[in-house]
Motif scaffolding. Structure first.
Motif, PDB file in Angstrom:
ATOM      1  N   UNK A  71       0.839  -1.199   0.000  1.00 19.23           N
ATOM      2  CA  UNK A  71       0.000   0.000   0.000  1.00 19.23           C
ATOM      3  C   UNK A  71       0.875   1.250   0.000  1.00 19.23           C
ATOM      4  N   UNK A  72       1.940   1.206   0.819  1.00 21.83           N
ATOM      5  CA  UNK A  72       2.860   2.331   0.915  1.00 21.83           C
ATOM      6  C   UNK A  72       3.571   2.565  -0.420  1.00 21.83           C
ATOM      7  N   UNK A  73       4.023   1.467  -1.041  1.00 27.80           N
ATOM      8  CA  UNK A  73       4.735   1.604  -2.321  1.00 27.80           C
ATOM      9  C   UNK A  73       3.806   2.223  -3.366  1.00 27.80           C
ATOM     10  N   UNK A  74       2.549   1.765  -3.376  1.00 27.93           N
ATOM     11  CA  UNK A  74       1.581   2.308  -4.326  1.00 27.93           C
ATOM     12  C   UNK A  74       1.386   3.817  -4.114  1.00 27.93           C
ATOM     13  N   UNK A  75       1.386   4.222  -2.854  1.00 31.80           N
ATOM     14  CA  UNK A  75       1.198   5.653  -2.556  1.00 31.80           C
ATOM     15  C   UNK A  75       2.378   6.481  -3.042  1.00 31.80           C
ATOM     16  N   UNK A  76       3.598   5.935  -2.851  1.00 30.46           N
ATOM     17  CA  UNK A  76       4.799   6.680  -3.241  1.00 30.46           C
ATOM     18  C   UNK A  76       4.978   6.653  -4.755  1.00 30.46           C
ATOM     19  N   UNK A  77       4.667   5.520  -5.376  1.00 30.48           N
ATOM     20  CA  UNK A  77       4.874   5.380  -6.821  1.00 30.48           C
ATOM     21  C   UNK A  77       3.575   4.981  -7.516  1.00 30.48           C
ATOM     22  N   UNK A  78       2.725   5.940  -7.833  1.00 28.18           N
ATOM     23  CA  UNK A  78       1.403   5.632  -8.396  1.00 28.18           C
ATOM     24  C   UNK A  78       1.476   4.935  -9.761  1.00 28.18           C
ATOM     25  N   UNK A  79       2.592   5.112 -10.497  1.00 27.84           N
ATOM     26  CA  UNK A  79       2.652   4.565 -11.854  1.00 27.84           C
ATOM     27  C   UNK A  79       3.447   3.270 -11.979  1.00 27.84           C
ATOM     28  N   UNK A  80       3.990   2.786 -10.905  1.00 24.35           N
ATOM     29  CA  UNK A  80       4.864   1.604 -10.985  1.00 24.35           C
ATOM     30  C   UNK A  80       4.064   0.338 -11.278  1.00 24.35           C
ATOM     31  N   UNK A  81       4.683  -0.594 -12.039  1.00 24.16           N
ATOM     32  CA  UNK A  81       4.023  -1.858 -12.366  1.00 24.16           C
ATOM     33  C   UNK A  81       4.703  -3.050 -11.705  1.00 24.16           C
ATOM     34  N   UNK A 106      12.649  -4.040 -13.449  1.00 26.61           N
ATOM     35  CA  UNK A 106      11.646  -3.585 -12.483  1.00 26.61           C
ATOM     36  C   UNK A 106      11.605  -2.068 -12.322  1.00 26.61           C
ATOM     37  N   UNK A 107      10.488  -1.584 -11.728  1.00 21.17           N
ATOM     38  CA  UNK A 107      10.334  -0.153 -11.461  1.00 21.17           C
ATOM     39  C   UNK A 107      10.875   0.207 -10.089  1.00 21.17           C
ATOM     40  N   UNK A 108      10.819  -0.743  -9.161  1.00 19.81           N
ATOM     41  CA  UNK A 108      11.372  -0.498  -7.832  1.00 19.81           C
ATOM     42  C   UNK A 108      11.711  -1.844  -7.197  1.00 19.81           C
ATOM     43  N   UNK A 109      12.422  -1.759  -6.070  1.00 23.53           N
ATOM     44  CA  UNK A 109      12.832  -2.988  -5.395  1.00 23.53           C
ATOM     45  C   UNK A 109      12.350  -2.920  -3.952  1.00 23.53           C
ATOM     46  N   UNK A 110      11.899  -4.057  -3.431  1.00 15.60           N
ATOM     47  CA  UNK A 110      11.577  -4.064  -2.006  1.00 15.60           C
ATOM     48  C   UNK A 110      12.383  -5.171  -1.325  1.00 15.60           C
ATOM     49  N   UNK A 111      12.779  -4.895  -0.103  1.00 14.97           N
ATOM     50  CA  UNK A 111      13.615  -5.839   0.638  1.00 14.97           C
ATOM     51  C   UNK A 111      12.797  -6.673   1.592  1.00 14.97           C
ATOM     52  N   UNK A 112      13.273  -7.895   1.805  1.00 20.90           N
ATOM     53  CA  UNK A 112      12.696  -8.706   2.872  1.00 20.90           C
ATOM     54  C   UNK A 112      13.622  -8.549   4.079  1.00 20.90           C
ATOM     55  N   UNK A 113      13.462  -9.412   5.063  1.00 19.57           N
ATOM     56  CA  UNK A 113      14.421  -9.393   6.174  1.00 19.57           C
ATOM     57  C   UNK A 113      15.486 -10.455   5.927  1.00 19.57           C
ATOM     58  N   UNK A 114      15.740 -10.725   4.663  1.00 17.68           N
ATOM     59  CA  UNK A 114      16.709 -11.749   4.258  1.00 17.68           C
ATOM     60  C   UNK A 114      18.115 -11.378   4.761  1.00 17.68           C
TER      61      UNK A 114
END
Lengths: 341, 293
Positions: free
Chosen positions: A164-174, A227-235
Motif C-alpha cells: 500500500x505504501x509503495x503504491x502511494x509513493x509510486x502511483x505509476x509503478x508496475x 523492475x520499477x522499484x525494489x523491495x527488501x525482505x528481512x533476508x
C-alpha cells in the motif's frame, strides 16, 4: 608403516600436544568469565548476528526487566551466538541445559528449533522470537496452539501495508523486484505472500534468488533492468550486502524500499517495518509469565507483532527525484534527512 | 549428564561420517570435500521422505544409497574427467547445495511431528518414561556399531584389500590387472554413503533439516580421523575404525568443553581453524616422514 619407536613416540606426543592445546584454550577462557550468585538461569541462543536480531535480544532482556526479572539481581542470563552454524546451535542448547537453565530463548528459526528439540527431553520451556512462520517450522500446530512446551513471537512482515505504501509513493509503478537468498526459508514464505497480495495493488513481483553474498552484484544488475522499484525482505544474506544493492539502484535511478528502520537509515527510500526491540519486549514479558508460573509455555499461543510503522528517508527521495506524499510523512514513526554511510 | 549425553549423541553421529572420511583421507589419500554436501544430502533425503510418510528405518537405506551415488559422481569427475582430487570434491559439494534444496523443497524442513527412528509409536508402546532420554544414544550406538563392523568386514574382502592397495601403491593395483580408477570410485562411494547416513540420522535426532548443517562437516571428519588414528597409532589391538570413533568423541568433547568454559562461540571458528592447522601441519610432517623412511 614401519617406523622406529622414537619417531612413533614423537608423532604421538604431537597428537597429544594438539589435544592439550585445545583443552588449554578451553580452560584459559574459562577463567576469564564467571557469573554466579543469582537464582534463576536463562539461556539466550541467537542464530546469527545482525541488527534486528540484536534488537530482539536487547528487547527480550528489557521485557524481563519490566516484569521484575533483572539481570544480575534475581536472574543470570547466558548469551551465545551460533553464527549461522547448525551444529553450534545444538551445542549451545545442550550447554544451557547442563548449566540448569529454567528457560531457553531461541532467536530466529533454526535456533528455536534446536532449542525445542533438545529441551523437550527435559521439559524445559522454550520461548522463541523472530520466527516468521512458527507453523511451518512446526513449533506450533496448524491452529496456532503450541506444538509442545514452546511459544513465542513471530516477526511476520507487514506485506499488505508495505504494498500500500509503495503504491502511494509510486502511483505509476508496475513491477516490484525482490532479491532473496534461496537458503532462507523465511524469505521464501514472504515472497509467496508478496505474490499473492501484489495483484490487489496492481503490481507484478519479479524475484531473483541468490545463494551467497557473492552473487548479489550480478543478480542486482539483472533485476534493475526488469523492475520499477525494489523491495527488501528481512533476508539476512541480502540485508548484509544492502549497500551494494543501493549503490546499483541509485545508478539506475530505481528506488529501493526496506523492511525495517536500519535499512532506511542507510539509504532505502522508505519502509513499513517492525520494531524488533518491542518484539523483544513482548517476548520477554511472555517469558516472565512462564517463569512466574502464571502459565505454562504450552498454554500460551504464539503472538504476532502488529505494530508496524512507516519510516522514510527524504535525502534518498531528493536524490531520486521522488516526493514522499505528505500523508505518509505525517504518519511516519521516523523520517531521516541524511543517508548514514 | 545432559552434556555427556549430548557429546555421545553428537560424537556418535559424526563418527559415522568420520568412518567415511577415514576411507578417503587415510586409505585413499584423497582429500574429499564432497562430504560437506553429502552429509546434508542424507538429511534432505530423510526429511523429505519422512514428510511423505516413509518408514524411518527405510530412510537410512535410501540416504545411504543417495550418498553412494554422489560419491560415484565425485569419483567419475576425478577419474574419468581427470579433475584434481580437491577440485572434484569442491565441484560435487557446490552442486549438492542446489540438489539438497531441490530434494528438501526448502532450506528448512521440520519433522518434529513425524515419526523418526528415535520417536515413534512402536517405541512409545513399551518404553518406560525414564528410558526415553537414553533411546537416542542407544540407537545411535547400534547404528554406528553396525556401520563399523560392516566396514571392518569389507576391508578384509578382496575388494577391501584392493582399496587399501590403491592408496598405498597404485602400481600394485595396476599390476594385478585391476582398474585403479574403479577402486577409487568404490572408495568414494562408500565414504559418501557413510556421510549421508550420518546426515540422515542427524536430522532425525534434531527434528529438522537445515541447509546450513553441512558447513564444516569435513573439518569435524578430518579432525576425528587424525586425532583418533594418531592417538592410538601404537596400540595394536585397537582397529583404526575404533580409533576414528574415539577421535570423534574426543573432538566433540573438546568443543563442548570450550563452550562450557565460556569460550565465546564467536571465537569457535578461530579455535577450530587453529586446531585444524595444527592437525594439518602435523599430518603433513608425518606424510613426509613416511616418504623418507
Amino acid at each position: 608403516m614401519k617406523s622406529c619407536s622414537q619417531k612413533g613416540l614423537r608423532k604421538r606426543s604431537l597428537a597429544l600436544l594438539g589435544a592439550v592445546l585445545m583443552m588449554g584454550t578451553a580452560v584459559l577462557s574459562g577463567c576469564a568469565k564467571k557469573s554466579e550468585g543469582a537464582t534463576l538461569k536463562i539461556g539466550i541462543g541467537q542464530f546469527a548476528e545482525h541488527g534486528s536480531l540484536d534488537n530482539c535480544r536487547n528487547g527480550f532482556i528489557e521485557g524481563l526487566k519490566e516484569a521484575g526479572y533483572i539481570e544480575g539481581e534475581n536472574i543470570t542470563i547466558y548469551y551465545e551466538n551460533a553464527q549461522t552454524d547448525g551444529g553450534t546451535a545444538s551445542q549451545i542448547v545442550d550447554n544451557f541445559l547442563e548449566k540448569g537453565c529454567s528457560l531457553i530463548c531461541g532467536i530466529a528459526t533454526p535456533m528455536a528449533q534446536s532449542a525445542y528439540s533438545a529441551a523437550k527431553k527435559q521439559d524445559v520451556p522454550v520461548i522463541f522470537t523472530a520466527v516468521t512462520d512458527p507453523i511451518a517450522a512446526e513449533l506450533a500446530n496448524a491452529d496456532g496452539t503450541p506444538a509442545g512446551n514452546v511459544t513465542g513471537t513471530s516477526d511476520k512482515l507487514p506485506v499488505q501495508m508495505q504494498l500500500e505504501m509503495i503504491r502511494e509513493v509510486m502511483p505509476d509503478a508496475d513491477t516490484i523486484g525482490i532479491l532473496y537468498c534461496t537458503s532462507e526459508v523465511n524469505s521464501i514464505s514472504a515472497i509467496e505472500e508478496y505474490k499473492e497480495a501484489a495483484g490487489d495493488y496492481g503490481f507484478t513481483i519479479i524475484e531473483n534468488g541468490i545463494q551467497t553474498t557473492a552473487d548479489i552484484p550480478l543478480a542486482a544488475d539483472g533485476l534493475m533492468k526488469q523492475v520499477d522499484c525494489i523491495t527488501n525482505l528481512t533476508d539476512n544474506t541480502v540485508v548484509s550486502c544492502l549497500p551494494i544493492v543501493l549503490e546499483k539502484a541509485t545508478e539506475a535511478g530505481i528506488p529501493v524500499f526496506g523492511s525495517e528502520v536500519e535499512q532506511v537509515k542507510i539509504g532505502c527510500l522508505g519502509a513499513v517495518g517492525l520494531d524488533y526491540y518491542s518484539l523483544g519486549i513482548q517476548t520477554g514479558k511472555m517469558a516472565a509469565q512462564v517463569l512466574k508460573g502464571e502459565k505454562k509455555a504450552e498454554e500460551i499461543p504464539f503472538e504476532v507483532i502488529e505494530e508496524a510503522a512507516f519510516y522514510g528517508n527524504t535525502a534518498v527521495a531528493k536524490k531520486l527525484g521522488i516526493t514522499i506524499p505528505d500523508s505518509l510523512i505525517e504518519s511516519a514513526a521516523q523520517v531521516f534527512d541524511t543517508i548514514e554511510q | 549428564m545432559t552434556i555427556l549425553l549430548g557429546i555421545l549423541e553428537e560424537g556418535f553421529v559424526y563418527a559415522i561420517m568420520a568412518l567415511g572420511v577415514y576411507i578417503t583421507y587415510k586409505i585413499l589419500d584423497f582429500p574429499d570435500l564432497s562430504v560437506d554436501g553429502t552429509f546434508p544430502l542424507g538429511g534432505a533425503v530423510a526429511a523429505s521422505l519422512l514428510c511423505k510418510g516413509m518408514n524411518p528405518w527405510l530412510t537410512l537405506i535410501v540416504s545411504f544409497l543417495a550418498g553412494a551415488i554422489a560419491g560415484i559422481g565425485t569419483g567419475l569427475i576425478h577419474v574419468k574427467l581427470k579433475v584434481r582430487d580437491l577440485l572434484s570434491g569442491i565441484i560435487m559439494m557446490t552442486a549438492l547445495y542446489s540438489v539438497n534444496l531441490k530434494i528438501a523443497g526448502k532450506a528448512n524442513l521440520p519433522i518434529f511431528s513425524r515419526e523418526t527412528i528415535f520417536e515413534n509409536e512402536w517405541l512409545e508402546s513399551f518404553l518406560p518414561e525414564g528410558a526415553k532420554r537414553y533411546v537416542t544414544v542407544m540407537f545411535l550406538f547400534l547404528i554406528l556399531l553396525a556401520g563399523k563392523l560392516a566396514l571392518d568386514a569389507y576391508l578384509k574382502t578382496r575388494s577391501g584389500y584392493l582399496l587399501r592397495a590403491a592408496g598405498d601403491n597404485e602400481i600394485l593395483v595396476t599390476s594385478l590387472a585391476k582398474d585403479k580408477g574403479f577402486v577409487k570410485i568404490t572408495g568414494l562411494a562408500i565414504a559418501n554413503a557413510f556421510a549421508a547416513l550420518a546426515g540422515c540420522v542427524y536430522v532425525q535426532m534434531n527434528g529438522f533439516f537445515e541447509i546450513s548443517t553441512g558447513t564444516g562437516t569435513i573439518v569435524i571428519g578430518l579432525a576425528s580421523v587424525i586425532i583418533g588414528t594418531s592417538l592410538f597409532k601404537n596400540v595394536s589391538f585397537i582397529k583404526p575404525t575404533t580409533a576414528v570413533i574415539a577421535g570423534s568423541l574426543l573432538y566433540k568433547w573438546c568443543v563442548s568443553r570450550a563452550i562450557r568454559f565460556g569460550l565465546p562461540s564467536n571465537d569457535l571458528k578461530l579455535v577450530t581453524s587453529v586446531l585444524f592447522l595444527i592437525i594439518l601441519v602435523f599430518s603433513e610432517r608425518k606424510r613426509r616422514g613416511k616418504k623418507n623412511a
